[in-house]
Design an enzyme around this catalytic site. Structure first.
Site, short mmCIF file in Angstrom:
data_model
loop_
_atom_site.label_atom_id
_atom_site.label_comp_id
_atom_site.label_asym_id
_atom_site.label_seq_id
_atom_site.Cartn_x
_atom_site.Cartn_y
_atom_site.Cartn_z
N GLU A 233 50.06 2.97 55.86
CA GLU A 233 50.08 1.69 54.99
C GLU A 233 48.76 1.00 55.43
O GLU A 233 48.95 -0.53 55.37
CB GLU A 233 51.33 0.84 55.16
CG GLU A 233 52.17 2.07 54.46
CD GLU A 233 53.68 1.44 53.75
OE1 GLU A 233 53.40 0.45 53.48
OE2 GLU A 233 54.57 2.10 53.76
N GLU B 72 44.34 11.09 49.26
CA GLU B 72 44.01 12.37 49.01
C GLU B 72 43.19 12.82 50.16
O GLU B 72 42.95 11.84 51.00
CB GLU B 72 43.45 12.45 47.54
CG GLU B 72 44.09 12.21 46.44
CD GLU B 72 43.53 12.23 45.21
OE1 GLU B 72 42.30 12.72 45.16
OE2 GLU B 72 43.62 11.65 44.39
#
Ligand SMILES: Cc1cc2nc3c(=O)[nH]c(=O)nc-3n(C[C@H](O)[C@H](O)[C@H](O)COP(=O)(O)OP(=O)(O)OC[C@H]3O[C@@H](n4cnc5c(N)ncnc54)[C@H](O)[C@@H]3O)c2cc1C
Ligand SMILES: Cc1cc2nc3c(=O)[nH]c(=O)nc-3n(C[C@H](O)[C@H](O)[C@H](O)COP(=O)(O)OP(=O)(O)OC[C@H]3O[C@@H](n4cnc5c(N)ncnc54)[C@H](O)[C@@H]3O)c2cc1C
Lengths: 388, 347
Positions: A372, A127
């Site tokens: 990632e 986010e």
């Protein structure tokens, strides 16, 4: 210890390579320039079974091991970083958590379509305020009757808008942890088309430009109660464990990008002449190539080892692979950045143009150090294990 | 300079079009407070043409004395005659303190006057006190008492400086509008009015005003706006921005937005506040239906006052907001607009 790949793996590799050369490579420049998701290539990959390599046959996958999957991503990345990450995000970040944490109903419902590539998967954790600190979530899920009501947004989601199935994380409450109130995070499966689930902007990126990176928006988005993935409050663990696996995919992508750039450079320095000789005849060129190849080889062993350790885990859950995965991703990503940068240098001015493709690889490589889990995060994972 | 000669707190009572500006009343209120500490009086200096009638209003808000400089040359604000008027008042009446509003006029006038009478000026103060200087005694250095300690944000608000002017008089400050409190109005109050005209001889330094344009510009650069009414995705639709337009109109503000609003195509990119939009620093920033993502905060957290309206009480915007309302903007914004309209009407 045996360092040779099995016959099956070799066969798989040549299959992947042939596909990459024939179907992916010719489009790579266009995909980068137009920033368009390669829909047709993905359909072809689906047909070829690339979208469900490590998914068991009973759920419609190929039933292959993680190593085979890693080799697939590696071969695709050699020619197109975009195509590689589409497969990696789909497989590692969406199929894998459903396979690992899903109920039998969820697996039956979602995996066959995902594994066949009829549907594409994505993973929504990040986010605006929660990147490396994934605990900083704001998206909320509130149980109302038989439905979870989601509100909030996610950012930088790979395969966004193109995907049909999304594994999403949201806060479901507050719990006491070591005397402090902390957010309780849970995982959900959300389908595209659910009312209240829309998309924001597509990010304009430096590299992997054909991969669609979108913002996801949830406004009173109602999903059935049974779409919770895993137990309530276990979402953070699910996210972390999923990323452990995903890192093998990204490590394979980085490995492929580095190897692809190396391959092109080896060919180029033998063709290009200056001072009456191929530039490959200069010792500087030779030594650069030696370093590049050595690092790529080291990265390859690390990636393959991480993949094999995850395969070990599939058989026996006592094995952990998070450190191997972190090391592989860290090293492969830094290798890719270094090797692609050198590849551009060895191409001289030509390498800086978009015709020679090594610049695209350099742009594509950078993201592998970031997504990632950044390289810093990988170092954290590794050192935490050393000092535990 | 004999510092003892200088007595009393003076404020420049700014008027425009023969209407007393709000800042004049705020300065009288603040001047009164300072004057009490010094056991002295507050005197308003009213400069203009045909402005004598305004003296009663200044008295009603607390001025003990009003010095009126009335001359046709002073009809509109111009640097030279106004600076001459104010500097002459200082020469004659020798105030200890002189406060000027940090308005466009005051920011032009203050430095001219301070240079002319050779004294110190602190610009754009947000707080004033009477106290010792140096604040903490320094061995070997005289500590002076009853000094005006002028506090103002410096370096873009990153630091707060308290400044004194121990060796020259008057101690001058321009004061930011809106920070000081005016006193309760006392109807019928009368001040001692004294007229003073130093005489005006127009010369080449007198600016000639060709035209005064008073219209409300539609396309204000959001970076210049004093009040921003900023909407986020929570506003819901471009049509619904009407609520914000109404509020902005009532309060004299400008509408801006978050990136989510730009992305949705509801507003143009030049209204976007944030890291990749514009950095704004208004006096008041209304964040309406904005969650407060760090990329947004980076563009507005330096605003003097942040008011957040959001239905989610855990929205990060509340971490930076000075005032917050948890609730539906569709209900709250119209109510707020009404209240502001009523307050303006009663003013
Ligand atoms: C964006 C851009 C702007 C430019 N602007 C200008 C400009 O304004 N004016 C201008 O004149 N030129 C300009 N150039 C051209 C630029 O100077 C050349 O590209 C540069 O000098 C390298 O030449 P090359 O492209 O032929 O590379 P090559 O000569 O083929 O070199 C390829 C690689 O071999 C290496 N190499 C070559 N010879 C040796 C050697 N003897 N020993 C060891 N290594 C060697 C090089 O370092 C390089 O890594 C520009 C190029 C670009 C990309
Ligand atoms: C590269 C990049 C650059 C960026 N740059 C910027 C930038 O410059 N500026 C910027 O703003 N953003 C920027 N962002 C985006 C930023 O991360 C956020 O996504 C964005 O600020 C969110 O906008 P928002 O707060 O309007 O929407 P949301 O985060 O969706 O928030 C909407 C809010 O409205 C509330 N709400 C909903 N309905 C109501 C109602 N009826 N009444 C009251 N409240 C309600 C909700 O509770 C929620 O808090 C950038 C992102 C990226 C990736």
């Amino acid at each position: 210890m045996d360092f040779t790949l099995s016959k099956e793996h070799e066969m798989a590799r040549s299959l992947f390579r042939e596909f990459a050369e024939k179907e992916v490579k010719p489009l790579a420049i266009e995909v980068d320039e137009t920033e368009e998701f390669p829909k047709e290539t993905v359909a072809k990959m689906a047909k070829a079974g690339f979208m469900g390599i490590p998914i068991p046959k009973e759920y419609g996958g190929q039933g292959c091991d993680v190593l085979t999957y890693a080799i697939c991503v590696e071969e695709l990345a050699k020619v197109c970083g975009t195509t590689a990450v589409i497969v990696s995000a789909h497989t590692s970040l969406c199929c894998d958590p459903i396979l690992t944490y899903g109920t039998e109903e969820q697996k039956q419902k979602y995996l066959p379509d995902l594994a066949s590539g009829k549907k594409i998967g994505a993973f929504g954790l990040t986010e605006p305020g929660a990147g490396t600190d994934a605990q900083g979530q704001q998206t909320k899920a509130v149980l109302e009757g038989d439905e979870w009501v989601l509100n909030g947004s996610k950012i930088f989601i790979t395969n966004g808008k193109e995907a049909d199935v999304y594994v999403i994380f949201a806060i479901t409450g507050m719990i006491e942890k070591r005397g402090r109130m902390t957010k309780e995070i849970s995982a959900f499966i959300v389908e595209k088309g659910t009312p209240g689930f829309t998309f924001g902007t597509k990010e304009k990126k430096m590299g992997i430009r054909g991969s669609s990176t979108y913002e996801l928006i949830f406004t009173d988005c109602r999903i059935p109660k049974e779409n919770m993935l895993g137990q309530q409050g276990k979402g953070f663990g699910i996210a972390m464990h999923t990323l452990d696996g995903g890192r093998i995919g990204i490590a394979a992508q980085a490995l492929g990008i580095g190897e692809g750039a190396l391959d092109r450079t080896i060919a180029y320095v033998q063709e290009r002449k200056q001072f009456g000789r191929a530039i490959g005849a200069f010792q500087n060129t030779q030594f650069q190539l030696a370093d590049m190849a050595t690092k790529a080889q080291a990265a390859q062993y690390m990636v393959y080892k991480a993949a094999c350790t995850k395969d070990q885990y599939t058989k026996d859950h006592k094995t952990s692979y998070n450190v191997e995965a972190a090391m592989a991703k860290l090293y492969a990503a830094e290798m890719a950045m270094e090797v692609t940068t050198k590849a551009v240098q060895l191409h001289g001015g030509y390498g800086y143009t978009r015709e020679y493709e090594v610049e695209r690889m350099m742009r594509d490589a950078k993201i592998t150090e970031i997504y990632e889990g950044t390289s810093e995060v990988q170092r954290m994972v590794i050192s935490a294990n050393l000092l535990k | 300079m004999n510092l003892e000669e200088y007595k009393g707190v003076f404020v420049f009572a700014q008027q425009v079009d023969n209407k007393v500006s709000g800042i004049a009343l705020e300065l009288i209120g603040e001047g009164k407070r300072l004057a009490e500490k010094l056991s002295t009086e507050v005197t308003a200096v009213l400069v203009g043409s045909g402005v004598k009638d305004l003296a009663d209003e200044l008295a009603a808000y607390g001025a003990d004395k009003v010095i009126v400089v009335d001359d046709p040359e002073l009809k509109e604000y111009r640097t030279e005659p106004y600076a001459h008027a104010l500097a002459s008042v200082i020469d004659k009446y020798k105030p200890e303190i002189l406060l000027v509003g940090a308005t466009a006029i005051g920011r032009d006038l203050g430095p001219r006057v301070s240079a002319r009478v050779h004294t110190g000026l602190t610009a754009d103060c947000t707080s004033l006190e009477i106290g010792d200087f140096p604040i903490n005694p320094i061995p070997g250095k005289e500590q002076k008492h009853n000094q005006l300690l002028m506090t103002r944000p410096a370096f873009g608000g990153n630091t707060i400086a308290t400044i004194a002017c121990p060796d020259f008089r008057p101690q001058m400050a321009t004061v930011r509008p809106g920070v000081m409190q005016k006193l309760e109005k006392k109807e019928g109050a009368k001040a001692v009015v004294e007229e003073f005209n130093p005489g005006f001889t127009p010369d080449s330094k007198y600016v000639e005003i060709v035209e005064i344009v008073k219209n409300i510009t539609d396309t204000v650069d959001i970076m210049d706006a004093k009040i921003l009414v900023s909407g986020g995705r929570g506003v819901g639709s471009p049509e619904n921005f009407k609520l914000l337009d109404d509020l902005a109109e009532a309060i004299g503000g400008t509408v801006s937005c978050s990136r989510a609003v730009v992305d949705a195509g509801w507003k143009s990119k030049d209204l976007q506040v944030g890291q990749t939009g514009k950095t704004v620093r208004p006096s008041v920033y209304f964040a309406i239906g904005i969650s407060g993502a760090i990329q947004h905060l980076a563009g507005m957290e330096e605003s003097d006052i942040i008011v957040a309206i959001n239905k989610d009480e855990t929205a990060p915007i509340f971490d930076v907001a000075d005032y917050g309302v948890v609730g539906d903007l569709n209900k709250i914004v119209p109510m707020l607009t009404e209240q502001i309209k009523a307050a303006v009407a009663n003013k």
